[in-house]
Design a protein around this motif. Structure first.
Motif, PDB file in Angstrom:
ATOM      1  N   ASP A  21       0.709   8.223  12.809  1.00  0.00           N
ATOM      2  CA  ASP A  21      -0.271   8.914  12.220  1.00  0.00           C
ATOM      3  C   ASP A  21       0.042   9.240  11.096  1.00  0.00           C
ATOM      4  O   ASP A  21       0.750  10.140  10.958  1.00  0.00           O
ATOM      5  CB  ASP A  21       0.034  10.348  13.176  1.00  0.00           C
ATOM      6  CG  ASP A  21      -1.873  10.103  12.487  1.00  0.00           C
ATOM      7  OD1 ASP A  21      -1.986  10.763  11.576  1.00  0.00           O
ATOM      8  OD2 ASP A  21      -2.507  10.849  13.754  1.00  0.00           O
ATOM      9  N   VAL A  22      -0.844   8.592   9.359  1.00  0.00           N
ATOM     10  CA  VAL A  22      -0.689   9.355   8.415  1.00  0.00           C
ATOM     11  C   VAL A  22      -1.742  10.608   8.040  1.00  0.00           C
ATOM     12  O   VAL A  22      -1.514  10.878   7.085  1.00  0.00           O
ATOM     13  CB  VAL A  22      -0.476   8.051   7.528  1.00  0.00           C
ATOM     14  CG1 VAL A  22       0.922   7.374   7.544  1.00  0.00           C
ATOM     15  CG2 VAL A  22      -1.621   7.259   7.532  1.00  0.00           C
ATOM     16  N   GLY A  23      -2.363  10.748   9.150  1.00  0.00           N
ATOM     17  CA  GLY A  23      -3.374  11.374   8.403  1.00  0.00           C
ATOM     18  C   GLY A  23      -4.134  11.662   8.893  1.00  0.00           C
ATOM     19  O   GLY A  23      -5.208  10.261   9.109  1.00  0.00           O
ATOM     20  N   GLY A  24      -5.445  12.980  10.077  1.00  0.00           N
ATOM     21  CA  GLY A  24      -6.640  12.265   9.981  1.00  0.00           C
ATOM     22  C   GLY A  24      -6.766  11.083  11.383  1.00  0.00           C
ATOM     23  O   GLY A  24      -7.787  10.326  11.315  1.00  0.00           O
ATOM     24  N   GLY A  25      -5.619  10.775  11.588  1.00  0.00           N
ATOM     25  CA  GLY A  25      -5.555   9.717  13.622  1.00  0.00           C
ATOM     26  C   GLY A  25      -5.527   8.351  12.905  1.00  0.00           C
ATOM     27  O   GLY A  25      -5.649   7.721  13.191  1.00  0.00           O
ATOM     28  N   THR A  26      -5.117   8.593  11.425  1.00  0.00           N
ATOM     29  CA  THR A  26      -4.675   7.267  10.947  1.00  0.00           C
ATOM     30  C   THR A  26      -3.557   6.401  11.200  1.00  0.00           C
ATOM     31  O   THR A  26      -2.698   7.510  11.199  1.00  0.00           O
ATOM     32  CB  THR A  26      -5.629   7.158   9.361  1.00  0.00           C
ATOM     33  OG1 THR A  26      -6.623   7.725   8.668  1.00  0.00           O
ATOM     34  CG2 THR A  26      -4.933   5.395   8.699  1.00  0.00           C
ATOM     35  N   LEU A  27      -3.859   5.119  11.568  1.00  0.00           N
ATOM     36  CA  LEU A  27      -2.140   4.664  12.014  1.00  0.00           C
ATOM     37  C   LEU A  27      -1.984   3.454  11.372  1.00  0.00           C
ATOM     38  O   LEU A  27      -2.864   2.711  10.829  1.00  0.00           O
ATOM     39  CB  LEU A  27      -2.205   4.735  13.593  1.00  0.00           C
ATOM     40  CG  LEU A  27      -2.951   5.630  14.653  1.00  0.00           C
ATOM     41  CD1 LEU A  27      -3.244   4.440  15.625  1.00  0.00           C
ATOM     42  CD2 LEU A  27      -1.921   6.518  14.754  1.00  0.00           C
ATOM     43  N   ILE A  28      -0.318   3.231  11.179  1.00  0.00           N
ATOM     44  CA  ILE A  28      -0.108   1.948  10.537  1.00  0.00           C
ATOM     45  C   ILE A  28       0.899   1.990  10.794  1.00  0.00           C
ATOM     46  O   ILE A  28       1.762   2.667  11.511  1.00  0.00           O
ATOM     47  CB  ILE A  28       0.217   2.844   9.112  1.00  0.00           C
ATOM     48  CG1 ILE A  28       1.485   3.621   8.363  1.00  0.00           C
ATOM     49  CG2 ILE A  28      -0.568   2.864   7.884  1.00  0.00           C
ATOM     50  CD1 ILE A  28       1.803   4.043   7.028  1.00  0.00           C
TER      51      ILE A  28
END
Length: 116
Positions: free
Chosen positions: A90-97
């Motif tokens: 998770d790179v913030g705000g629920g955004t996944l990479i």
């Protein structure tokens, strides 16, 4: 599974000159300007600069593909012969990479939009 190519992240050794080059190339100011990442938006795409990319195994620019289910896509790519590089994070705000290497050593990134 895949919607589109969304982001390309370049590993850079020095953010200052890299930021100036992409500012000039894109004719835009970065929307994110941190010591760990600089991001430019251009149309529907993002160009990112990662000063730690080389230490994370990035050998060149990494395209990040937008997917709806990153974990399922990652599992499918691994089953198809990809080698894991970075697990889902998770790179913030629920955004996944996440990222993998294809059989030829090319890097492929996955991106799942967060809810924030």
């Amino acid at each position: 599974m895949t919607h589109a190519l969304k982001t390309i992240v370049y590993p850079v050794k020095d953010l200052g000159p890299a930021k100036e080059l992409f500012r000039t190339l894109l004719g835009a100011e970065p929307y994110a300007d941190e010591s760990y990442y600089v991001g430019f938006r251009t149309g529907t795409h993002e160009i990112g600069l990662d000063p730690h990319g080389h230490t994370k195994g990035m050998t060149g620019p990494v395209p990040y593909w937008t997917v709806t289910d990153i974990r399922a896509t990652l599992a499918q790519l691994l089953e198809a012969g990809a080698k894991p590089l970075h697990d889902v994070q998770d790179v913030g705000g629920g955004t996944l990479i996440a990222s993998v290497q294809d059989p030829d050593g090319n890097l492929v990134g996955l991106f799942q939009e967060g809810s924030a």
